[in-house]
Design an enzyme around this catalytic site. Structure first.
Site: not given
Ligand code: NAG
Ligand code: NAG
Ligand code: NAG
Ligand code: NAG
Ligand code: NAG
Ligand code: NAG
Length: 645
Positions: A314, A318, A562, A605, A622, A624
């Site tokens: 992780e 990152d 992540s 979108d 749009g 969701d």
């Protein structure tokens, strides 16, 4: 077995007794019907044991928090960008004198003398030590010891507690009581954690601890790095992301700017991995920036841990992507917790905002890391309290299941994110990797428990907090290029999304969510998700599939929201650079802006794919509950944000 049965009956008898003697004028303040997954009640807590009690006082004006946050964050507000100072914030939200007096008077009447009580400097908490006998009588509660079935870890909690009717309005929450939110705990050597689909090495963790679920997933080592834009459907590199989101920008205001990435120990980066990633960038890319600032270093208090994907994956991910895309700006790492103690989200918030701290390192030892840490190898410095100026953008890829926390606890923490927004910080959280299911893929049962195969959707916190920006995941479709539309992530992980069972829908997303429910009605009812006007998430998304990440000396292919959150954070950091360069404020809390009419068309979108790891939602035109409003289009976002005051 028989012995246990009779013990259970004995306890049942006791609790019936206790309820009979409940006092008049008392009202239940918080109550939990279900013990969090993997915990078992073992015994009554000894009556002479001492508990460090903390009474959280109702903050003044807290009902105005959303209005104030909107006032400085809504693009149509005349005060857009006029963020508050910490002093303004403390003055507005600290508890009223009346609340402090009411709670103190009540406790004195119950035999807690004034000299035993301490008021925190922020005036937010009253602390005192009490025996179980005393506190059970004061709160009309019963304390039990719970045991974690995977780790053997013990935790003290009660199922409900009550306060007199006339003080209820002055109290926010009291701990330790029902809450299982907790720090990441001491490292245990075995591979374990039954409820995790991926074996988690090392960490023995409590429920709700930040590190539990969003371990990104890896499909293993990469044998050959392709490094060409044509290959972004099978390997994502920083160049792919720049091409996808049209990121072309040269920073000019790095001295004024900041970007922070949060990691919770036992997760920690390896300096050598960042070095190796730098090398990859210089070999396979036209990018000349390397990752200078953290190479070869490790936070002091994260000294020697075993090297494995579960310890470093992780953090390496990152930082490698956050730093590569934000370079040459130096990224700030907030490494929360040491190895023996770990930390909770609250420990981090303490460090960012002095008004949130408890007194003299007095966090709750059953829930939060306590410093200085006397355990071998522990961090010996003092509790961090308001020591860190919050960065302009803070990205976190850790999460709890909303259902593991009590509403009071989640709401208090969510309000704190709102306060950071009022001060101008953008708070990003990954939305989860199991679609509509919670960490480890568990859903809710009708009785409130969580299990694989549960039928009710299980949203993640803090993503559901309406004052953070929740980031979902997309993918470059197989055999497609970065110049074609992405889909919702359907490889290895499914973008976390859905609706809160606690938080109301914030006004900024009313039209977007109504639009989805009306134009693309999902094939579910209130049995699966809260259809009665609750907060929908995520808000936005970014690629989260096939990342090439240097971990423990080799390159691995990594998947997860992540990935998405630190990448979005870096892109927004460039927008802050452009605003700061012309004397404007950082973008702060972005949700009212990205949902506004003015920003229509500034995001790509996403209209294909879904988060059906278990039956879930489908992406549509749009907003969701899979990819939110879509992925960033950097030039369009930049142009619009430069037009805002
Ligand atoms: C409670 O007891 C602990 C341990 O003795 C002590 O460090 C702490 O200061 C006490 N807290 C209060 C509020 O008196
Ligand atoms: C590292 O691995 C060794 C051997 O597997 C184990 O004994 C030790 O406890 C591990 N250390 C940590 C911090 O997990
Ligand atoms: C690097 O630049 C060359 C020439 O401008 C271009 O053909 C190539 O695709 C670029 N490589 C990457 C990974 O962007
Ligand atoms: C709750 O429901 C689940 C699934 O229906 C069941 O397996 C479990 O035993 C129940 N737990 C309790 C405490 O009722
Ligand atoms: C992608 O292309 C390869 C080779 O042309 C083909 O075997 C594969 O089926 C294609 N995959 C998809 C999802 O279209
Ligand atoms: C649905 O969400 C609302 C907040 O919008 C909450 O008050 C209500 O309790 C939730 N219902 C369920 C069944 O979770």
């Amino acid at each position: 077995m028989r012995f246990l049965d009779s013990l259970a009956l004995f306890l049942l008898a006791l609790s019936v007794d206790a309820s009979r003697i409940s006092r008049t004028g008392y009202v239940v303040h918080e109550k939990r019907d279900i013990i969090p997954t993997a915990w078992t009640r073992t015994r009554r807590l000894e009556s002479e044991a001492v508990l460090p009690m903390r009474f959280g006082l109702q903050q003044q004006n807290i009902h105005r928090l959303e209005e104030i946050l909107m006032d400085v964050s809504h693009p149509e507000s005349p005060n857009y960008g006029k963020h508050w100072t910490p002093a303004q914030l403390a003055e507005t939200f600290s508890a009223r004198r009346e609340s402090i007096e009411a709670v103190k008077t009540w406790l004195e009447g119950e035999g807690i003398s004034a000299d035993r009580m301490r008021l925190s400097p922020s005036r937010g908490w009253i602390d005192f030590n009490a025996t179980v006998d005393e506190i059970e009588s004061i709160l009309q509660a019963e304390y039990h010891v719970f045991k974690h079935e995977d780790t053997g870890k013990e935790h003290v909690a009660c199922d409900s507690y009550s306060v007199p009717h006339h003080v209820k309005e002055h109290i926010d929450l009291i701990i330790p009581t029902l809450h299982f939110d907790a720090k990441i705990n001491a490292v245990a050597p075995k591979r374990m954690a039954k409820r995790d689909s991926v074996p988690v090495e090392g960490a023995a963790r409590n429920v709700g601890k930040p590190g539990v679920g969003l371990n990104p997933t890896t499909t293993g080592k990469v044998s050959k790095i392709l490094g060409q834009l044509e290959n972004c459907d099978s390997q994502i590199t920083p160049d792919c992301l720049r091409a996808l989101y049209e990121v072309v920008y040269k920073q000019v205001a790095t001295e004024k700017n900041s970007y922070g990435i949060v990691e919770y120990t036992t997760q920690a980066f390896l300096g050598s991995d960042l070095g190796e990633f730098s090398l990859l960038l210089s070999k396979h890319s036209n990018e000349t920036n390397t990752l200078p600032s953290l190479v070869g270093k490790r936070p002091k208090f994260v000294a020697t841990v075993n090297q494995s994907f579960n310890f470093n994956g992780e953090s390496d991910l990152d930082l490698e992507y956050g730093m590569a895309l934000a370079a040459p700006l130096k990224v700030t790492l907030y490494q929360a917790g040491d190895i023996p103690e770990g930390a909770s989200f609250n420990n981090l918030l303490d460090a960012l905002d002095a008004s949130y701290c408890t007194f003299e390192g007095g966090d709750d030892p059953t829930q939060d890391g306590i410093y200085p840490d006397p355990l071998p190898g522990g961090f010996t410095g003092p509790e961090s309290c308001g020591i860190v100026k919050p960065a302009n953008i803070i990205s976190t890829s850790y999460a709890s299941d909303e259902a593991d926390l009590t509403p009071f606890y989640a709401i208090r923490q969510c309000n704190e994110y709102g306060k950071l927004g009022i001060m101008g910080t953008t708070i990003l959280y990954s939305s989860g990797d199991h679609g509509v299911a919670g960490n480890s893929g568990v859903c809710l049962n009708p009785n409130g428990t969580q299990s694989i195969g549960g039928t009710r959707f299980n949203p993640l916190f803090p993503a559901v907090c309406p004052f953070v920006t929740a980031v979902g995941a997309t993918q470059v479709n197989p055999n497609s290029t970065v110049f074609e539309p992405e889909s919702a992530s359907e490889q290895v992980i499914f973008s976390g999304g859905g609706f809160s069972n606690v938080f109301k829908r914030p006004s900024y997303q009313d039209a977007a969510v109504e639009g989805f429910l009306t134009n693309h009605p999902p094939p579910f009812t209130s049995t699966q998700f809260n259809t009665s006007g609750s907060r929908g998430f995520p808000d936005i998304s970014a690629n989260g599939v096939n990342y090439v990440v240097a971990v423990d000396g080799e390159f691995s292919l990594v998947f997860g929201t992540s990935c998405s959150s630190p990448v979005l954070g870096a892109i927004l950091t460039l927008i802050n650079d452009a605003r700061l360069a012309i004397g404007k404020s950082p973008i702060g809390f972005i949700n009212p802006t990205i949902y506004s009419e003015f920003f229509k068309g500034a995001l790509n979108d996403i209209t294909s794919g879904g988060n059906q790891g278990t039956p879930g939602f489908t992406a549509a035109s749009g907003w969701d509950p899979v990819t939110g409003l879509g992925t960033p289009n950097f030039p369009k976002l930049l142009a619009r944000w430069l037009l805002l005051p």
